[in-house]
Design a protein around this motif. Structure first.
Motif, PDB file in Angstrom:
ATOM      1  N   SER A 119       0.855  -1.187   0.000  1.00 44.94           N
ATOM      2  CA  SER A 119       0.000   0.000   0.000  1.00 44.94           C
ATOM      3  C   SER A 119       0.887   1.231   0.000  1.00 44.94           C
ATOM      4  O   SER A 119       2.074   1.155   0.329  1.00 44.94           O
ATOM      5  N   ASP A 120       0.301   2.372  -0.330  1.00 41.75           N
ATOM      6  CA  ASP A 120       1.049   3.630  -0.278  1.00 41.75           C
ATOM      7  C   ASP A 120       1.679   3.794   1.094  1.00 41.75           C
ATOM      8  O   ASP A 120       1.034   3.549   2.115  1.00 41.75           O
ATOM      9  N   GLY A 121       2.952   4.167   1.116  1.00 47.60           N
ATOM     10  CA  GLY A 121       3.656   4.402   2.367  1.00 47.60           C
ATOM     11  C   GLY A 121       4.410   3.190   2.905  1.00 47.60           C
ATOM     12  O   GLY A 121       5.246   3.331   3.793  1.00 47.60           O
ATOM     13  N   ASP A 122       4.136   1.991   2.385  1.00 45.34           N
ATOM     14  CA  ASP A 122       4.836   0.788   2.848  1.00 45.34           C
ATOM     15  C   ASP A 122       6.319   0.848   2.499  1.00 45.34           C
ATOM     16  O   ASP A 122       6.701   1.380   1.450  1.00 45.34           O
ATOM     17  N   ILE A 150       6.922   2.968  -0.812  1.00 46.24           N
ATOM     18  CA  ILE A 150       5.933   3.015  -1.894  1.00 46.24           C
ATOM     19  C   ILE A 150       5.313   4.410  -1.902  1.00 46.24           C
ATOM     20  O   ILE A 150       4.611   4.791  -0.963  1.00 46.24           O
ATOM     21  N   LYS A 151       5.627   5.186  -2.951  1.00 43.75           N
ATOM     22  CA  LYS A 151       5.063   6.530  -3.086  1.00 43.75           C
ATOM     23  C   LYS A 151       3.608   6.427  -3.514  1.00 43.75           C
ATOM     24  O   LYS A 151       2.746   7.096  -2.954  1.00 43.75           O
ATOM     25  N   SER A 152       3.336   5.558  -4.513  1.00 48.79           N
ATOM     26  CA  SER A 152       1.949   5.343  -4.928  1.00 48.79           C
ATOM     27  C   SER A 152       1.824   4.025  -5.683  1.00 48.79           C
ATOM     28  O   SER A 152       2.694   3.668  -6.462  1.00 48.79           O
ATOM     29  N   VAL A 153       0.719   3.329  -5.399  1.00 54.70           N
ATOM     30  CA  VAL A 153       0.385   2.094  -6.103  1.00 54.70           C
ATOM     31  C   VAL A 153      -0.542   2.493  -7.246  1.00 54.70           C
ATOM     32  O   VAL A 153      -1.533   3.175  -7.025  1.00 54.70           O
ATOM     33  N   LYS A 154      -0.224   2.080  -8.462  1.00 56.54           N
ATOM     34  CA  LYS A 154      -0.966   2.513  -9.651  1.00 56.54           C
ATOM     35  C   LYS A 154      -1.946   1.468 -10.178  1.00 56.54           C
ATOM     36  O   LYS A 154      -2.551   1.666 -11.216  1.00 56.54           O
ATOM     37  N   ILE A 155      -2.075   0.339  -9.468  1.00 49.99           N
ATOM     38  CA  ILE A 155      -2.933  -0.758  -9.932  1.00 49.99           C
ATOM     39  C   ILE A 155      -3.867  -1.193  -8.818  1.00 49.99           C
ATOM     40  O   ILE A 155      -3.670  -0.828  -7.667  1.00 49.99           O
ATOM     41  N   LYS A 156      -4.879  -1.996  -9.167  1.00 47.42           N
ATOM     42  CA  LYS A 156      -5.762  -2.563  -8.149  1.00 47.42           C
ATOM     43  C   LYS A 156      -6.145  -3.986  -8.564  1.00 47.42           C
ATOM     44  O   LYS A 156      -6.037  -4.359  -9.741  1.00 47.42           O
ATOM     45  N   ASP A 157      -6.593  -4.774  -7.593  1.00 46.01           N
ATOM     46  CA  ASP A 157      -7.012  -6.154  -7.859  1.00 46.01           C
ATOM     47  C   ASP A 157      -8.008  -6.208  -9.007  1.00 46.01           C
ATOM     48  O   ASP A 157      -8.922  -5.384  -9.073  1.00 46.01           O
ATOM     49  N   GLY A 158      -7.820  -7.175  -9.893  1.00 41.58           N
ATOM     50  CA  GLY A 158      -8.752  -7.382 -10.993  1.00 41.58           C
ATOM     51  C   GLY A 158      -8.473  -6.543 -12.223  1.00 41.58           C
ATOM     52  O   GLY A 158      -9.022  -6.804 -13.285  1.00 41.58           O
ATOM     53  N   ASP A 165       3.220  -0.702 -18.379  1.00 42.32           N
ATOM     54  CA  ASP A 165       2.395   0.062 -17.440  1.00 42.32           C
ATOM     55  C   ASP A 165       3.122   0.188 -16.101  1.00 42.32           C
ATOM     56  O   ASP A 165       3.771  -0.758 -15.640  1.00 42.32           O
ATOM     57  N   VAL A 166       2.970   1.335 -15.463  1.00 43.88           N
ATOM     58  CA  VAL A 166       3.561   1.553 -14.138  1.00 43.88           C
ATOM     59  C   VAL A 166       2.709   0.828 -13.099  1.00 43.88           C
ATOM     60  O   VAL A 166       1.485   1.011 -13.051  1.00 43.88           O
ATOM     61  N   ILE A 167       3.357   0.000 -12.279  1.00 47.03           N
ATOM     62  CA  ILE A 167       2.664  -0.742 -11.226  1.00 47.03           C
ATOM     63  C   ILE A 167       2.686   0.060  -9.927  1.00 47.03           C
ATOM     64  O   ILE A 167       1.701   0.167  -9.233  1.00 47.03           O
ATOM     65  N   ALA A 168       3.860   0.624  -9.617  1.00 48.79           N
ATOM     66  CA  ALA A 168       4.009   1.424  -8.400  1.00 48.79           C
ATOM     67  C   ALA A 168       5.200   2.356  -8.560  1.00 48.79           C
ATOM     68  O   ALA A 168       6.077   2.107  -9.382  1.00 48.79           O
TER      69      ALA A 168
END
Length: 171
Positions: A119-122, A150-158, A165-168
């Motif tokens: 998650s963001d911040g991990d 992790i600055k930002s997560v760019k994906i989600k489940d599904g 593509d950028v994942i994070a």
């Protein structure tokens, strides 16, 4: 080309498509021999095909990142697929790049997001799993290319991702 190893069988074999002869007909190469392959039917449950005029049926039972449980002509088989696939994905997503300047962790394969492990911040270490993608019926772990946050997560489940593509973003 993909590398394969069958459990309890010494050695491995390499397979590749040499030529497409029609919609469902191919010339394939397994190790150093060429064969004629005609696909009769194929779906998520298995494949029926003719290989050099011999009929075969393969039923898919279970898939993991590097392993597939099959029933080939009524014989159970465990296939270890491309045992260094995770390493190739890791290398190409930035894991083997020189320097840690790259912020974006990018997908090197198209696929569907099965799970997101961060998650963001991990905080992550180089090599930690960030997410798992499913591609070509295999689950592949996408790993952090460097230590950081992790600055930002760019994906989600599904979600579906394309190659590049950028994942994070990891800083």
């Amino acid at each position: 080309m993909m590398d394969y190893k069958i459990k309890d069988v010494e050695g491995a074999f390499a397979g590749e498509i040499i030529k497409r002869l029609g919609d469902d007909e191919f010339t394939i190469k397994i190790n150093d021999a060429e064969y004629n392959l005609i696909i009769l039917s194929m779906d998520s449950g298995g494949i029926e095909f003719v290989l050099d005029r011999q009929y075969h049926r393969v039923k898919y039972l279970e898939h993991t990142t590097n392993q597939m449980e099959l029933v080939v002509d009524n014989v159970p088989v465990t296939l270890n697929m491309h045992t260094h696939f995770d390493g190739i994905v890791y290398k190409n997503s930035g894991g083997a790049s020189t320097g840690d300047a790259q912020l974006a962790l990018k997908s090197q394969i198209p696929g569907k997001v099965v799970s997101v492990a961060v998650s963001d911040g991990d905080e992550v270490k180089k090599g930690d799993t960030v997410c798992t993608l499913e591609s070509m019926k295999m689950q592949v772990a996408v790993k952090a290319h460097k230590d950081g946050s992790i600055k930002s997560v760019k994906i989600k489940d599904g979600a579906n991702v394309a190659k590049g593509d950028v994942i994070a973003e990891i800083e």
